[in-house]
Design an enzyme around this catalytic site. Sequence first.
Site, PDB file in Angstrom:
ATOM      1  N   VAL A 244       9.957 -35.302 -38.589  1.00 52.87           N
ATOM      2  CA  VAL A 244      10.379 -35.949 -39.840  1.00 52.87           C
ATOM      3  C   VAL A 244      11.858 -36.325 -39.765  1.00 52.87           C
ATOM      4  CG1 VAL A 244      10.745 -35.601 -42.310  1.00 52.87           C
ATOM      5  CG2 VAL A 244       8.616 -34.814 -41.240  1.00 52.87           C
TER       6      VAL A 244
ATOM      7  N   LEU B 244      23.774 -25.389 -35.233  1.00 50.57           N
ATOM      8  CA  LEU B 244      23.887 -24.844 -36.593  1.00 50.57           C
ATOM      9  C   LEU B 244      22.558 -24.186 -36.968  1.00 50.57           C
ATOM     10  CD1 LEU B 244      25.296 -24.504 -39.343  1.00 50.57           C
ATOM     11  CD2 LEU B 244      24.478 -26.791 -39.960  1.00 50.57           C
TER      12      LEU B 244
ATOM     13  N   LEU C  50      20.423 -22.678 -39.507  1.00 52.11           N
ATOM     14  CA  LEU C  50      20.421 -22.739 -40.977  1.00 52.11           C
ATOM     15  C   LEU C  50      19.947 -21.439 -41.625  1.00 52.11           C
ATOM     16  CD1 LEU C  50      19.033 -26.378 -41.355  1.00 52.11           C
ATOM     17  CD2 LEU C  50      21.394 -25.630 -41.693  1.00 52.11           C
TER      18      LEU C  50
ATOM     19  N   SER D 116       5.463 -29.537 -48.665  1.00 53.05           N
ATOM     20  CA  SER D 116       4.216 -29.921 -48.018  1.00 53.05           C
ATOM     21  C   SER D 116       3.077 -29.737 -49.025  1.00 53.05           C
ATOM     22  CB  SER D 116       4.035 -29.045 -46.785  1.00 53.05           C
ATOM     23  OG  SER D 116       2.758 -28.522 -46.713  1.00 53.05           O
ATOM     24  N   SER D 117       1.955 -30.409 -48.777  1.00 55.74           N
ATOM     25  CA  SER D 117       0.860 -30.368 -49.755  1.00 55.74           C
ATOM     26  C   SER D 117       0.183 -28.992 -49.825  1.00 55.74           C
ATOM     27  CB  SER D 117      -0.182 -31.446 -49.425  1.00 55.74           C
ATOM     28  OG  SER D 117      -0.682 -31.250 -48.135  1.00 55.74           O
ATOM     29  N   CYS D 118       0.535 -28.082 -48.894  1.00 53.83           N
ATOM     30  CA  CYS D 118      -0.062 -26.738 -48.944  1.00 53.83           C
ATOM     31  C   CYS D 118       0.485 -25.909 -50.111  1.00 53.83           C
ATOM     32  CB  CYS D 118       0.147 -25.994 -47.636  1.00 53.83           C
ATOM     33  SG  CYS D 118       1.854 -25.555 -47.371  1.00 53.83           S
TER      34      CYS D 118
ATOM     35  N   TYR E 273       4.063 -19.518 -45.936  1.00 50.03           N
ATOM     36  CA  TYR E 273       4.767 -20.796 -45.802  1.00 50.03           C
ATOM     37  C   TYR E 273       4.799 -21.513 -47.155  1.00 50.03           C
ATOM     38  CZ  TYR E 273       5.662 -25.531 -44.008  1.00 50.03           C
ATOM     39  OH  TYR E 273       6.188 -26.776 -43.776  1.00 50.03           O
TER      40      TYR E 273
ATOM     41  N   LYS F  45       7.921 -22.661 -49.590  1.00 45.63           N
ATOM     42  CA  LYS F  45       8.122 -24.054 -50.027  1.00 45.63           C
ATOM     43  C   LYS F  45       8.191 -24.139 -51.564  1.00 45.63           C
ATOM     44  CE  LYS F  45       8.496 -26.359 -46.251  1.00 45.63           C
ATOM     45  NZ  LYS F  45       9.780 -27.019 -45.982  1.00 45.63           N
TER      46      LYS F  45
ATOM     47  N   HIS G 249      -0.942 -29.776 -35.394  1.00 43.04           N
ATOM     48  CA  HIS G 249      -1.810 -30.205 -36.480  1.00 43.04           C
ATOM     49  C   HIS G 249      -2.979 -31.028 -35.922  1.00 43.04           C
ATOM     50  CE1 HIS G 249       2.063 -29.615 -38.842  1.00 43.04           C
ATOM     51  NE2 HIS G 249       1.209 -28.826 -39.439  1.00 43.04           N
TER      52      HIS G 249
HETATM   53  N1  LIG Z   1       4.360 -32.318 -39.894  1.00 44.52           N
HETATM   54  C1  LIG Z   1       3.663 -32.508 -40.993  1.00 44.52           C
HETATM   55  O1  LIG Z   1       2.475 -32.872 -40.982  1.00 44.52           O
HETATM   56  C2  LIG Z   1       4.315 -32.304 -42.330  1.00 44.52           C
HETATM   57  C3  LIG Z   1       3.559 -32.590 -43.461  1.00 44.52           C
HETATM   58  C4  LIG Z   1       4.120 -32.408 -44.714  1.00 44.52           C
HETATM   59  C5  LIG Z   1       5.412 -31.936 -44.802  1.00 44.52           C
HETATM   60  N2  LIG Z   1       6.138 -31.666 -43.692  1.00 44.52           N
HETATM   61  C6  LIG Z   1       7.490 -31.125 -43.888  1.00 44.52           C
HETATM   62  O2  LIG Z   1       8.477 -31.873 -43.231  1.00 44.52           O
HETATM   63  C7  LIG Z   1       9.521 -31.000 -42.779  1.00 44.52           C
HETATM   64  C8  LIG Z   1       9.779 -31.226 -41.307  1.00 44.52           C
HETATM   65  O3  LIG Z   1       8.585 -31.044 -40.576  1.00 44.52           O
HETATM   66  P1  LIG Z   1       8.415 -31.574 -39.067  1.00 44.52           P
HETATM   67  O4  LIG Z   1       6.985 -31.843 -38.880  1.00 44.52           O
HETATM   68  O5  LIG Z   1       9.432 -32.608 -38.772  1.00 44.52           O
HETATM   69  O6  LIG Z   1       8.767 -30.260 -38.244  1.00 44.52           O
HETATM   70  P2  LIG Z   1       9.400 -30.129 -36.768  1.00 44.52           P
HETATM   71  O7  LIG Z   1       9.091 -31.335 -35.960  1.00 44.52           O
HETATM   72  O8  LIG Z   1       8.963 -28.797 -36.285  1.00 44.52           O
HETATM   73  O9  LIG Z   1      10.958 -30.127 -37.054  1.00 44.52           O
HETATM   74  C9  LIG Z   1      11.552 -29.070 -37.717  1.00 44.52           C
HETATM   75  C10 LIG Z   1      13.030 -29.135 -37.496  1.00 44.52           C
HETATM   76  O10 LIG Z   1      13.605 -28.017 -38.171  1.00 44.52           O
HETATM   77  C11 LIG Z   1      14.675 -27.562 -37.400  1.00 44.52           C
HETATM   78  N3  LIG Z   1      14.855 -26.126 -37.610  1.00 44.52           N
HETATM   79  C12 LIG Z   1      13.925 -25.140 -37.614  1.00 44.52           C
HETATM   80  N4  LIG Z   1      14.504 -23.950 -37.795  1.00 44.52           N
HETATM   81  C13 LIG Z   1      15.846 -24.186 -37.909  1.00 44.52           C
HETATM   82  C14 LIG Z   1      16.985 -23.366 -38.095  1.00 44.52           C
HETATM   83  N5  LIG Z   1      16.885 -22.024 -38.204  1.00 44.52           N
HETATM   84  N6  LIG Z   1      18.198 -23.957 -38.149  1.00 44.52           N
HETATM   85  C15 LIG Z   1      18.329 -25.293 -38.034  1.00 44.52           C
HETATM   86  N7  LIG Z   1      17.295 -26.132 -37.871  1.00 44.52           N
HETATM   87  C16 LIG Z   1      16.070 -25.575 -37.793  1.00 44.52           C
HETATM   88  C17 LIG Z   1      14.320 -27.819 -35.955  1.00 44.52           C
HETATM   89  O11 LIG Z   1      15.531 -28.032 -35.257  1.00 44.52           O
HETATM   90  P3  LIG Z   1      15.691 -28.063 -33.647  1.00 44.52           P
HETATM   91  O12 LIG Z   1      14.694 -29.068 -33.136  1.00 44.52           O
HETATM   92  O13 LIG Z   1      17.086 -28.508 -33.434  1.00 44.52           O
HETATM   93  O14 LIG Z   1      15.374 -26.670 -33.164  1.00 44.52           O
HETATM   94  C18 LIG Z   1      13.462 -29.068 -36.056  1.00 44.52           C
HETATM   95  O15 LIG Z   1      14.232 -30.201 -35.750  1.00 44.52           O
HETATM   96  C19 LIG Z   1       9.062 -29.583 -43.119  1.00 44.52           C
HETATM   97  O16 LIG Z   1       9.662 -29.158 -44.296  1.00 44.52           O
HETATM   98  C20 LIG Z   1       7.584 -29.715 -43.341  1.00 44.52           C
HETATM   99  O17 LIG Z   1       7.105 -28.807 -44.286  1.00 44.52           O
HETATM  100  C21 LIG Z   1       5.628 -31.851 -42.442  1.00 44.52           C
END
Ligand SMILES: NC(=O)c1ccc[n+]([C@@H]2O[C@H](COP(=O)([O-])OP(=O)(O)OC[C@H]3O[C@@H](n4cnc5c(N)ncnc54)[C@H](OP(=O)(O)O)[C@@H]3O)[C@@H](O)[C@H]2O)c1
Length: 325
Positions: free
Chosen positions: A17, A41, A43, A109-111, A138, A142, A181
């Site tokens: 995302v 960083l 978080l 997220s929709s969950c 999770y 959220k 997923h």
């Molecule tokens: N994927 C889906 O289908 C989906 C659907 C609905 C909503 N979402 C929401 O969209 C958001 C992003 O999801 P995504 O699919 O993009 O996930 P992702 O590809 O796993 O990316 C998550 C990011 O969070 C960062 N992160 C995790 N822990 C961290 C920490 N302690 N400190 C700093 N950064 C941290 C990671 O950074 P690094 O890469 O630098 O480690 C990574 O870039 C989430 O809130 C998720 O709930 C996703």
Amino acid sequence: MTSFDKKIFIAGANGMVGSSVKRCFESAGFTDLLTPSSNALDLTDQKSVDEFFAHAEPEIVIIAAAKVGGILANNTYRADFIYQNLMIEANVINAAFKSGVEKLVLLGSSCIYPKLAVQPMREEELLSGYLEFTNEPYAIAKIAGIKLCESYYRQHGCNFYSLMPTNLYGPNDNFDLETSHVIPALMRKFHEAKESGDASVTIWGSGRPRREFMHVDDLAAAILFAMRIVEAKDIYENGISHLNIGTGSDVEIIEVAKLIKDVVGFDGEITLDNSKPDGTIRKLLDVKRMHDLGWHHKIELRHGLEEVYKWFLEHQPAAKDSAIA
Ligand SMILES: NC(=O)c1ccc[n+]([C@@H]2O[C@H](COP(=O)([O-])OP(=O)(O)OC[C@H]3O[C@@H](n4cnc5c(N)ncnc54)[C@H](OP(=O)(O)O)[C@@H]3O)[C@@H](O)[C@H]2O)c1
């Protein structure tokens, strides 16, 4: 209109995302984007987050950082999922408040919706029933994030709010079969079956459950749209706590599997393993509010899948047995 020299912190900019948000904002003309990795960083570390906000002074914050995973990962690492997501949200939201951030958008997220929520799920369904057990930690984290934004608005007037995207797919997705997923998992399975000349690919359950899928670039466009025109008061003063983002239509898992089989070019059969559970029969977001505001998704599923398969093929050598990130 948000001016193009605003300093924008995209938390999680390396993820699926966050990287899409970065591409979208860059091509819209924003030039001052802060995109530290989790190595630079962490978080979950309050002191580092406070220092980052004090020094970098972002004006706008998009929280796309989270610990994310499929059912198996959510169910296995329950403590990690609730702890890390709570910490990320609490640290970033509180630091944004203390440093006077103008606008903050948190992605959920929709969950977050109850297991038996009325379909399609309207924003009002939040907290109307119990959650699906497998991803409850999770989802609770959220929901806490949504309520943090709402509470900082109600107590301090902060322009902080949440957007709830449906299931996403896109470039930079996680293709690790242990943690991914549905779409990346199926794409990888069909691709590997094609490569090794297998006769069939098995999918879990009856294939009948319906799910909604949206390309991540549509979400990035929705975030930009919301950042420009939606204010926290537009949400909370209308009796809701967030806005849904989705396509407004769903598809049976078997249909998605057939589409991916076709896009990948796998000639074999799809077999169904009916001994495996189906999960919730339908999960669809009601996206009327975003439609009324003037936003619609643009990327249709087949086209989006073709794009992602191209991306997969370009990045696949790096995949091997681990996630493509
Ligand atoms: N994927 C889906 O289908 C989906 C659907 C609905 C909503 N979402 C929401 O969209 C958001 C992003 O999801 P995504 O699919 O993009 O996930 P992702 O590809 O796993 O990316 C998550 C990011 O969070 C960062 N992160 C995790 N822990 C961290 C920490 N302690 N400190 C700093 N950064 C941290 C990671 O950074 P690094 O890469 O630098 O480690 C990574 O870039 C989430 O809130 C998720 O709930 C996703």
